[in-house]
Design a protein around this motif. Structure first.
Motif, PDB file in Angstrom:
ATOM      1  N   SER A   1      23.171 -31.348  -3.889  1.00  0.00           N
ATOM      2  CA  SER A   1      24.224 -31.556  -5.323  1.00  0.00           C
ATOM      3  C   SER A   1      25.010 -32.303  -4.669  1.00  0.00           C
TER       4      SER A   1
ATOM      5  N   GLN B   1      32.000 -27.553  -2.256  1.00  0.00           N
ATOM      6  CA  GLN B   1      31.185 -27.999  -1.916  1.00  0.00           C
ATOM      7  C   GLN B   1      31.967 -28.582   0.071  1.00  0.00           C
TER       8      GLN B   1
ATOM      9  N   ALA C   1      35.302 -33.877  -7.235  1.00  0.00           N
ATOM     10  CA  ALA C   1      36.660 -32.770  -7.668  1.00  0.00           C
ATOM     11  C   ALA C   1      36.211 -32.257  -5.652  1.00  0.00           C
TER      12      ALA C   1
ATOM     13  N   GLU D   1      12.362 -33.235   2.485  1.00  0.00           N
ATOM     14  CA  GLU D   1      13.493 -33.033   1.338  1.00  0.00           C
ATOM     15  C   GLU D   1      12.455 -33.037  -0.016  1.00  0.00           C
TER      16      GLU D   1
ATOM     17  N   THR E   1      23.397 -30.652   1.054  1.00  0.00           N
ATOM     18  CA  THR E   1      24.776 -30.926   0.898  1.00  0.00           C
ATOM     19  C   THR E   1      24.757 -30.635   2.246  1.00  0.00           C
TER      20      THR E   1
HETATM   21  C1  LIG Z   1      26.858 -31.040 -11.979  1.00  0.00           C
HETATM   22  C2  LIG Z   1      27.301 -30.761 -10.790  1.00  0.00           C
HETATM   23  C3  LIG Z   1      28.681 -30.964 -10.980  1.00  0.00           C
HETATM   24  C4  LIG Z   1      29.721 -30.405  -9.478  1.00  0.00           C
HETATM   25  N1  LIG Z   1      30.559 -30.620  -9.334  1.00  0.00           N
HETATM   26  C5  LIG Z   1      31.244 -30.390  -7.780  1.00  0.00           C
HETATM   27  C6  LIG Z   1      32.690 -30.585  -7.662  1.00  0.00           C
HETATM   28  O1  LIG Z   1      33.210 -31.828  -8.905  1.00  0.00           O
HETATM   29  N2  LIG Z   1      33.276 -30.243  -6.308  1.00  0.00           N
HETATM   30  C7  LIG Z   1      32.840 -29.331  -5.578  1.00  0.00           C
HETATM   31  O2  LIG Z   1      32.806 -29.243  -4.981  1.00  0.00           O
HETATM   32  N3  LIG Z   1      31.977 -29.023  -5.919  1.00  0.00           N
HETATM   33  C8  LIG Z   1      31.007 -29.233  -7.350  1.00  0.00           C
HETATM   34  N4  LIG Z   1      29.498 -28.958  -7.408  1.00  0.00           N
HETATM   35  C9  LIG Z   1      29.455 -28.088  -7.073  1.00  0.00           C
HETATM   36  C10 LIG Z   1      28.098 -28.967  -5.552  1.00  0.00           C
HETATM   37  O3  LIG Z   1      27.766 -29.816  -5.280  1.00  0.00           O
HETATM   38  C11 LIG Z   1      27.403 -27.714  -4.896  1.00  0.00           C
HETATM   39  O4  LIG Z   1      27.500 -26.517  -4.938  1.00  0.00           O
HETATM   40  C12 LIG Z   1      27.015 -28.539  -3.310  1.00  0.00           C
HETATM   41  O5  LIG Z   1      26.719 -29.229  -3.280  1.00  0.00           O
HETATM   42  C13 LIG Z   1      25.360 -27.441  -2.887  1.00  0.00           C
HETATM   43  O6  LIG Z   1      25.105 -27.799  -1.718  1.00  0.00           O
HETATM   44  P1  LIG Z   1      24.171 -26.721  -1.211  1.00  0.00           P
HETATM   45  O7  LIG Z   1      23.820 -26.884   0.453  1.00  0.00           O
HETATM   46  O8  LIG Z   1      24.486 -24.757  -1.033  1.00  0.00           O
HETATM   47  O9  LIG Z   1      22.823 -26.842  -1.823  1.00  0.00           O
HETATM   48  P2  LIG Z   1      22.033 -28.494  -1.997  1.00  0.00           P
HETATM   49  O10 LIG Z   1      23.006 -29.473  -1.702  1.00  0.00           O
HETATM   50  O11 LIG Z   1      21.950 -28.649  -3.446  1.00  0.00           O
HETATM   51  O12 LIG Z   1      20.971 -28.525  -1.112  1.00  0.00           O
HETATM   52  C14 LIG Z   1      19.811 -28.418  -1.550  1.00  0.00           C
HETATM   53  C15 LIG Z   1      18.559 -29.549  -1.107  1.00  0.00           C
HETATM   54  O13 LIG Z   1      17.563 -28.727  -1.399  1.00  0.00           O
HETATM   55  C16 LIG Z   1      16.214 -29.798  -1.816  1.00  0.00           C
HETATM   56  N5  LIG Z   1      15.370 -28.534  -2.639  1.00  0.00           N
HETATM   57  C17 LIG Z   1      15.697 -27.623  -2.903  1.00  0.00           C
HETATM   58  N6  LIG Z   1      14.081 -26.697  -2.857  1.00  0.00           N
HETATM   59  C18 LIG Z   1      13.583 -27.701  -1.798  1.00  0.00           C
HETATM   60  C19 LIG Z   1      12.407 -27.554  -1.618  1.00  0.00           C
HETATM   61  N7  LIG Z   1      11.222 -26.437  -2.268  1.00  0.00           N
HETATM   62  N8  LIG Z   1      11.499 -28.013  -1.092  1.00  0.00           N
HETATM   63  C20 LIG Z   1      11.711 -29.126  -0.335  1.00  0.00           C
HETATM   64  N9  LIG Z   1      13.343 -29.375  -0.203  1.00  0.00           N
HETATM   65  C21 LIG Z   1      14.205 -28.754  -1.271  1.00  0.00           C
HETATM   66  C22 LIG Z   1      16.935 -30.087  -2.421  1.00  0.00           C
HETATM   67  O14 LIG Z   1      16.502 -31.393  -3.289  1.00  0.00           O
HETATM   68  C23 LIG Z   1      18.555 -30.357  -2.573  1.00  0.00           C
HETATM   69  O15 LIG Z   1      19.039 -31.764  -1.873  1.00  0.00           O
HETATM   70  C24 LIG Z   1      28.524 -29.362  -8.325  1.00  0.00           C
HETATM   71  C25 LIG Z   1      26.915 -29.458  -8.685  1.00  0.00           C
HETATM   72  C26 LIG Z   1      26.318 -29.744  -9.465  1.00  0.00           C
HETATM   73  C27 LIG Z   1      25.453 -29.675  -9.438  1.00  0.00           C
END
Ligand SMILES: Cc1cc2nc3c(=O)[nH]c(=O)nc-3n(C[C@H](O)[C@H](O)[C@H](O)COP(=O)(O)OP(=O)(O)OC[C@H]3O[C@@H](n4cnc5c(N)ncnc54)[C@H](O)[C@@H]3O)c2cc1C
Length: 485
Positions: free
Chosen positions: A95, A467, A102, A41, A23
């Motif tokens: 994620s 998010q 939402a 990724e 994200t």
């Molecule tokens: C089921 C679910 C429902 C949710 N519902 C909501 C909602 O309704 N509203 C809201 O606001 N938030 C919601 N969230 C939370 C929100 O989506 C996440 O907190 C946010 O998207 C996280 O973003 P990020 O960039 O921190 O990590 P992520 O978007 O999780 O990105 C991490 C990325 O790194 C990659 N990765 C990890 N380790 C490695 C590696 N070693 N090598 C290569 N790639 C790797 C993963 O595959 C992933 O693509 C939800 C989350 C989940 C899981």
């Protein structure tokens, strides 16, 4: 075309290497045509996959290893020793590719109206909150569709999928800072290395960003030495200060004739709804739900510096306990949410109110148990370790349920509590002496060019669906990096 073959990716020279195409991943960096950006990724690209793009089908991609890392916590002593299932999206979009859509900066006033169950098409109030659904196409809008897809023609942006990063490699500089030089990764069972001329940007999310720091030699010296990992930077805050939003689901039986998501189990209804969805003007699946609305022993192993930061957080949180800041959130789900011990009658219709708690006092950890990044980390959120968390979650449930029997509600919460999937904090932006991991410019302390850009950097859980923050972090990170380039 950004998504490229292994050979093309390996032949390229990168200024910036981004670990994780989720994200917050800052593909915005590639707006500057003079720099080259490589994104690595672990998952695949789900463009066009109905389980991702049709919002009403979102439940299909959680708990499914094709889309989900499917983490489980350690047994949680305060919720009957249950291991809590914790989803994380695996694939471009991270994620945001699998979340519940939402999307809101802040909570709107609680509204317990049951009208929302009348139809699939719940229309959120755009003045206060909404959902990340493209209003024109009624498809999920997520980081891969919004940030990557419009930029597929950029020559300076290359994306490698199905590539798992194992660690970051450093070179020590004369000024004693460590310079991130390259990442080791595995693709098709082959171990490879990719160098970065300028910076490496860690966007692997709240569980895997601290994991990659630790396996790369950045973390608590004692923990690393127990696993025979050379400690390059002693940073005890890595993996500490983990926080999460939690919920208890309340299922209520509703009018038999109302349409709920369970109707889709009926093949005829599924077909009918698919046809309706495919017609231009009825996009019922566009919406799936609407938002209506420590104990001392937990800290025994917490490093003193991380405790400093937690104490400061509690001072801030104290000011939130008033009549203005909400502590609870109610989410309506138009259908049955699985609840432990409840056996639904397939002939009946249900809706679920998810009573969530948004300012937890409990703090946990996420740490490696192996040198190998492919071994999942131990996730220990310590849910409800602070009795105030149990108390407030019970009050939220009672508010939603209009139930006053305290003992029963407490037991119910302990039996049913689940995560809202909003973990933050395990690589917090805080002063180093307070257990911080990154500085205000997102640089990991002790390094000259490794930044963390994902939800792990949020030091204190706030009242929002996070998010929104992930996108804000990605946008801001691109600005900071461009300014310092
Ligand atoms: C089921 C679910 C429902 C949710 N519902 C909501 C909602 O309704 N509203 C809201 O606001 N938030 C919601 N969230 C939370 C929100 O989506 C996440 O907190 C946010 O998207 C996280 O973003 P990020 O960039 O921190 O990590 P992520 O978007 O999780 O990105 C991490 C990325 O790194 C990659 N990765 C990890 N380790 C490695 C590696 N070693 N090598 C290569 N790639 C790797 C993963 O595959 C992933 O693509 C939800 C989350 C989940 C899981």
């Amino acid at each position: 075309m950004p998504i490229v073959s292994k050979a093309t990716f390996l032949a390229a020279k990168f200024d910036y290497v981004i670990i994780g195409g989720g994200t917050a991943a800052s593909v915005k960096l590639s707006e500057d045509p003079k720099v080259t950006v490589g994104v690595i990724e672990a998952g695949v690209d789900y463009a066009g996959d109905p389980a991702v793009t049709i919002p009403g089908m979102m439940a299909l991609n959680t708990r499914n290893p094709r889309y989900d890392w499917e983490f489980y916590t350690e047994p949680q002593v305060h919720v009957q020793n249950r291991k809590i299932q914790s989803s994380r999206g695996k694939g471009l979009g991270g994620s945001s590719m699998q979340n519940f859509l939402a999307f809101g900066e802040n909570l709107c006033p609680i509204n317990l109206s049951a009208d929302v169950a009348k139809d699939f098409a719940v229309v959120p109030d755009p003045s206060s909150h909404g959902m990340n659904v493209d209003p024109k196409t009624a498809t999920r809008s997520y980081s891969a569709s919004a940030y990557l897809a419009p930029n597929v023609e950029r020559n300076n942006l290359l994306v490698l999928t199905e590539a798992f990063v194992l660690k970051v490699r450093f070179e020590k500089q004369e000024n004693n800072l460590h310079r991130a030089e390259a990442v080791d990764l595995v693709v098709d069972d082959e171990q490879l290395s990719v160098e970065a001329n300028k910076e490496i940007i860690l966007c692997a999310g709240t569980f895997q960003a601290p994991q990659l720091l630790e396996v790369s030699g950045i973390g608590n010296r004692d923990l690393l030495s127990n696993l025979s990992i050379e400690c390059l930077i002693d940073l005890p805050g890595v993996g500490e200060n983990l926080q999460d939003h939690m919920l208890s689901p309340i299922v209520v039986q509703i009018d038999q004739n109302m349409l709920t998501v369970e109707s889709l189990r009926d093949p005829e209804q599924l077909k009918l709804q698919q046809e309706l969805y495919d017609t231009a003007n009825v996009k019922r699946w566009a919406a799936s739900a609407t938002i209506e609305a420590s104990s001392p022993e937990a800290f025994v192993k917490t490093p003193p510096s991380a405790l400093n930061g937690i104490k400061k957080q509690y001072e801030i949180m104290r000011t939130w306990i008033d009549s203005i800041h909400p502590l609870g959130q109610l989410l309506n789900l138009n259908g049955l949410f699985p609840v432990l011990g409840f056996i639904p009658d397939p002939s009946k219709r249900y809706m679920t109110m998810l009573a969530a708690y948004i300012h937890p006092l409990s703090r946990g950890t996420v740490h490696i148990t192996s040198k190998d990044a492919q071994v999942p980390p131990a996730i220990q959120p310590n849910y409800l370790a602070n009795p105030a968390d149990l108390d407030i979650l019970c009050k939220t449930v009672k508010f939603a349920y209009k139930r006053s029997d305290c003992e029963q509600v407490t037991r119910y919460v302990q039996e049913t509590m689940l995560t809202v999937h909003h973990p933050v904090g395990a690589a917090s932006m805080m002063p180093r002496e307070d257990g911080g991991v990154i500085d205000p410019s997102l640089l990991v302390y002790g390094t000259s060019n490794l930044r963390v850009v994902d939800c792990s950097i949020i030091p204190l859980e706030i009242s929002c669906n996070i998010q929104t923050l992930a996108y804000a972090i990605g946008e801001k990170a691109a600005d900071i990096i461009k300014q310092t380039a």
